[in-house]
Design an enzyme around this catalytic site. Sequence first.
Site, short mmCIF file in Angstrom:
data_model
loop_
_atom_site.label_atom_id
_atom_site.label_comp_id
_atom_site.label_asym_id
_atom_site.label_seq_id
_atom_site.Cartn_x
_atom_site.Cartn_y
_atom_site.Cartn_z
CB CYS A 1 -40.08 -4.48 2.59
SG CYS A 1 -39.37 -4.65 4.23
CB CYS B 1 -38.64 -8.22 3.11
SG CYS B 1 -37.33 -7.29 2.30
CG LEU C 1 15.38 -8.41 -7.29
CD1 LEU C 1 14.68 -9.68 -6.87
CD2 LEU C 1 16.43 -8.72 -8.36
CE LYS D 1 10.66 -9.65 -4.78
NZ LYS D 1 10.26 -9.21 -3.47
CB VAL E 1 -0.95 -0.02 1.23
CG1 VAL E 1 -1.69 1.29 1.35
CG2 VAL E 1 -1.91 -1.18 1.13
CE1 TYR E 2 6.94 4.34 1.07
CE2 TYR E 2 5.87 5.11 3.06
CZ TYR E 2 6.86 5.25 2.11
OH TYR E 2 7.74 6.29 2.18
CG ASP E 3 6.04 -0.37 -2.35
OD1 ASP E 3 6.67 0.41 -1.62
OD2 ASP E 3 6.33 -1.57 -2.49
NE ARG F 1 17.25 -3.54 -0.39
CZ ARG F 1 16.91 -2.32 -0.76
NH1 ARG F 1 16.34 -1.51 0.12
NH2 ARG F 1 17.13 -1.90 -1.98
CB CYS G 1 -36.09 -3.07 5.06
SG CYS G 1 -35.68 -4.12 3.66
S1 IVH Z 1 18.02 -11.56 -5.28
C1 IVH Z 1 20.66 -8.20 -6.70
N1 IVH Z 1 16.53 -13.61 -4.58
O1 IVH Z 1 13.33 -9.33 -2.82
C2 IVH Z 1 19.87 -9.37 -6.23
N2 IVH Z 1 15.99 -11.47 -3.69
O2 IVH Z 1 12.31 -6.94 -4.23
C3 IVH Z 1 18.81 -8.99 -5.31
N3 IVH Z 1 14.09 -11.48 -2.15
O3 IVH Z 1 15.71 -7.03 -1.72
C4 IVH Z 1 18.17 -10.01 -4.53
N4 IVH Z 1 13.67 -13.63 -2.26
O4 IVH Z 1 15.08 -8.92 -0.13
C5 IVH Z 1 16.74 -12.29 -4.46
N5 IVH Z 1 15.32 -15.50 -4.02
C6 IVH Z 1 15.53 -14.20 -3.90
C7 IVH Z 1 14.73 -13.39 -3.07
C8 IVH Z 1 14.99 -12.02 -3.01
C9 IVH Z 1 13.32 -12.49 -1.71
C10 IVH Z 1 13.91 -10.06 -1.78
C11 IVH Z 1 15.20 -9.35 -1.44
C12 IVH Z 1 15.23 -8.16 -2.35
C13 IVH Z 1 13.79 -8.01 -2.72
C14 IVH Z 1 13.63 -7.27 -4.02
#
Ligand code: IVH
Length: 692
Positions: free
Chosen positions: A434, A454, A91, A129, A43-45, A150, A431
Site C-alpha cells: 500500500c 492495506c 559406506l 545408521k 554442507v561440507y560434503d 576413525r 509497505c
Molecule cells: S558399517 C565397512 N553400520 O556410517 C562397514 N556404519 O557413512 C562400515 N555408521 O563410517 C560401517 N551406523 O561411522 C556401519 N550400523 C552402522 C552404522 C555405521 C553408523 C557410520 C560409520 C561409517 C559411516 C559411513
Amino acid sequence: MTQSNIPGFLVEPEEKITQLRQLLHQASYAYYALDNPIMEDAVYDQLYHELQALEQEFPQFITPDSPTQRVGEKPASQFVSVQHHIPLYSLENAFDFGEMQAWEVRWQRYWQTNQGAELPTPEYVCELKIDGSALALTYEKGVLLRGVTRGDGSAGEDITPNVKTIRSIPLRLNWDNPPEIVEVRGEAFLGLDVFHRINQEREAKGEALFANPRNAAAGTLRQLDARIVSQRQLDFFAYTLHLPETDDLRTVNFPGPAPTTQWHSLELLQNIGFKVNPNRQYCPDLTAVQAYYDLWATGRLALPYLTDGVVIKLNDLAVQQGLGFTQKFPRWAIAWKYEPEQAITAVLDITVQVGRTGALTPVAELNPVQLAGTTVSRATLHNRDRLAELDLHIGDRVVVHKAGEIIPEVLRVFPELRSPHAQPFVFPSHCPECHELVIQPKDEAVTRCVNPTCPAIVRGSLLHWVSRNALDVEGLGEKIISQLVEKGWVTSVADLYDLQAPQLANLDRLGAKSAANIIASLEKSRQKPWSRVLYGLGIRHVGAVNAQVIASEFPSAATLAQASLEDLNAIHGIGPEIAQAVVDWWQNPANHTLITRLSQAGLQLTTPDLHPVPSNSQPLKGKTLVVTGTLPTMSRAEAKKRIQQAGGKVTDSVSQKTSYVVVGENAGSKLSKAQTLNIPCLTEAELVEMLQ
Ligand code: IVH
C-alpha cells in the site's frame, strides 16, 4: 536455471574453484584443528562434491593443495596417531530404491565375475545408521586396550582415556576364553537430550554452540580432559566385530553360536557386553529392505538420538569376504540415506511479503533445490534484523534448511563465494503493497504496515477467515480473494456476506456453479460456533485452541467485549500476551462495528445455552453470591451467568452482605474470609440444586 545464468553469480570457473578451495580449507581447519566446526558435515560434503565436479570439468585449475587431492585429514597434534590394522572404510550411499537395485546388480555381477560360482541368496541385515562418530576398540585378552577414532580411515587418534568414560563400552568383555585380540567397531553418539543440555550450558557460559549432536560427539571424543568427556555422557552402539583368522579361533569358546553371519555377530556383540541397536532387522530381499527403510523414515524421528539413513549389509560373512572392498567402500554394504534437510543454492531475489497482521517478512527467492523430499524455491528470512544479521546479498550462495513440515529457512550465507556483482538488499521503509510508511515497534523484531486498508492485510484476514479451522468457507482461494479485494467489493470479512452469486460469476476462473457453491458455503458458515468466529477474527496470539478456551469462559461477543485484562488473565492457559491482545482488539472502535455487522449478517456471536433456566423461576432472587476457585464442570463465567438468570447477584469480594460463596478447587483468600464471616459455602452440585 543454471548457475551461470543467475544474476549476481557471474563467477569464472577458476575463481569459483579458488573460492571453494579456500572455504573448504577454512572449514576443515575449524573442524580438525580448532574443534569448532563452522559448517554442517552435509554442507561440507556438498561443497566438496561441487569442487570435485568443477575440477573434473576444468582439470587445468586443480592445485596440489586442493582438499580433493588429500587422502585424509591430519589428526590433531595432542593425541597420538595410531595406524588401523584393518582400515575403517566408509559406506557407499544410495538415495532411492533404484540405486539400491543397481547396487544389488553390481555386487551380484562382481560375484559372478570373480567367484564364478552360483549366486549366493541375497539375504540382508538392516541396521539404523547412527549419526555419530566411528570408533575402533581393541581388546587384548578381553580387556579394553585402546580406543581409536576413525581419522582418515587408515590412521586415527588414540583417545583411550575418553573412550573409557563411555558407560556402554565394556572395559572387560563378558567372555571367558576370548581370542588374544578382538576389535569392535561402532558409533559413539550423544543422545538428543544430552546434546540440548550441553548446548544450554554452553550458551549460559557464552561459549559457541555445537551445530548438531554429531559434531558435539566428535568434539567431545577429542577433548583432552577426560573428566569433561565423562560429564558429557557419550553413548555407543557396536556394529562390527573383527575376530582373528579362523585358525586362531579353534581354542575359543563362543558365548553363543560362532558367528557366520552379521546377524550372529550382532548377537555375539550383545552377549559379550556391548549395546547393540535393537532396531535391526533380517531382510530376505530388497522388498523387505524397502519396508524397513520406509518404517524408519518416520520412526527415526521419535528416537532419542539422530540417524541419517539405514545401513544394509549382506548377512553371510563368507559372502562379505568373497566380495571384499573397493578403494573406499565394502562391496557388501551400502548406506541408504534419508533426504538431506539442508542444501546449498543461490538467492535469485529477495522479496517482502505482508501478512494479515501487517508483518513484513523478507523472503529469499531461490534457484529451486531438492530438500527433504520437496522442491524448495522460496525460504523465509524471518525479519529485518535476521536479514541484517545474515548480511545477505542478491546472488549469494546460501544454505537452506527444511525439517518436516516447517517452512524452509535460510540458515547461512557464504560471503566467501560472493560475486563482486552481488547486490546488497535495502529493507523497504514503505509497505510494498500500500506504500504507506512501515513501523518497527519497540522490543519487536517485526516491521509492520499499520494501514488497516492495506490490500495485503485485508487479503490475509479474509484468507484466515475462510480457512478450515475458522469459518471453513470453500471455494474462496487466494486468486478469488485477490480479485474481490482488487475490485473493492470486499474490504472486511463482513463484506463477504453481502456478495451475490451473479456478481461472483463475473470473476475470472469462476462459473455460475462455483459462484453458487461459494454462496452456499458462506451460508453454512453462519452456523459455525462462536469459538470459530472468534478464531476467524484473527486477533493476535489467539489461535484455534485459545479461541475455544476463551469462548467457553466468555460465551458471547458481548461478554468478551466487557472482559477486563484481569478476567482474561484468570483463564487457565491464557497468558498475559494473549489477554492484552484481546483487550487491545476491543479498544478499536472499528472492531465493534465489525461485530455489529457480523451479527446483522447472522453469524453466531453467542453460544446457545444448553440448560436454560425458565424465566419465571427466580430461586436466587435477592441473594448475593461469590464464585471462587475452579469448579468441576462449569467455567466461572457460566456459573455467573446461571446465577444471574436465576435472579441472583454476583460480586467479586466476600462481605457480610454475601449470601453464599460457591467454592471450587484451589480456592484461596475468599474461602478463608467466608469461613471467618460464617458465610455458607456451596459446592457446584449444591449450586445446581438451588438453581433448579
Ligand atoms: S558399517 C565397512 N553400520 O556410517 C562397514 N556404519 O557413512 C562400515 N555408521 O563410517 C560401517 N551406523 O561411522 C556401519 N550400523 C552402522 C552404522 C555405521 C553408523 C557410520 C560409520 C561409517 C559411516 C559411513
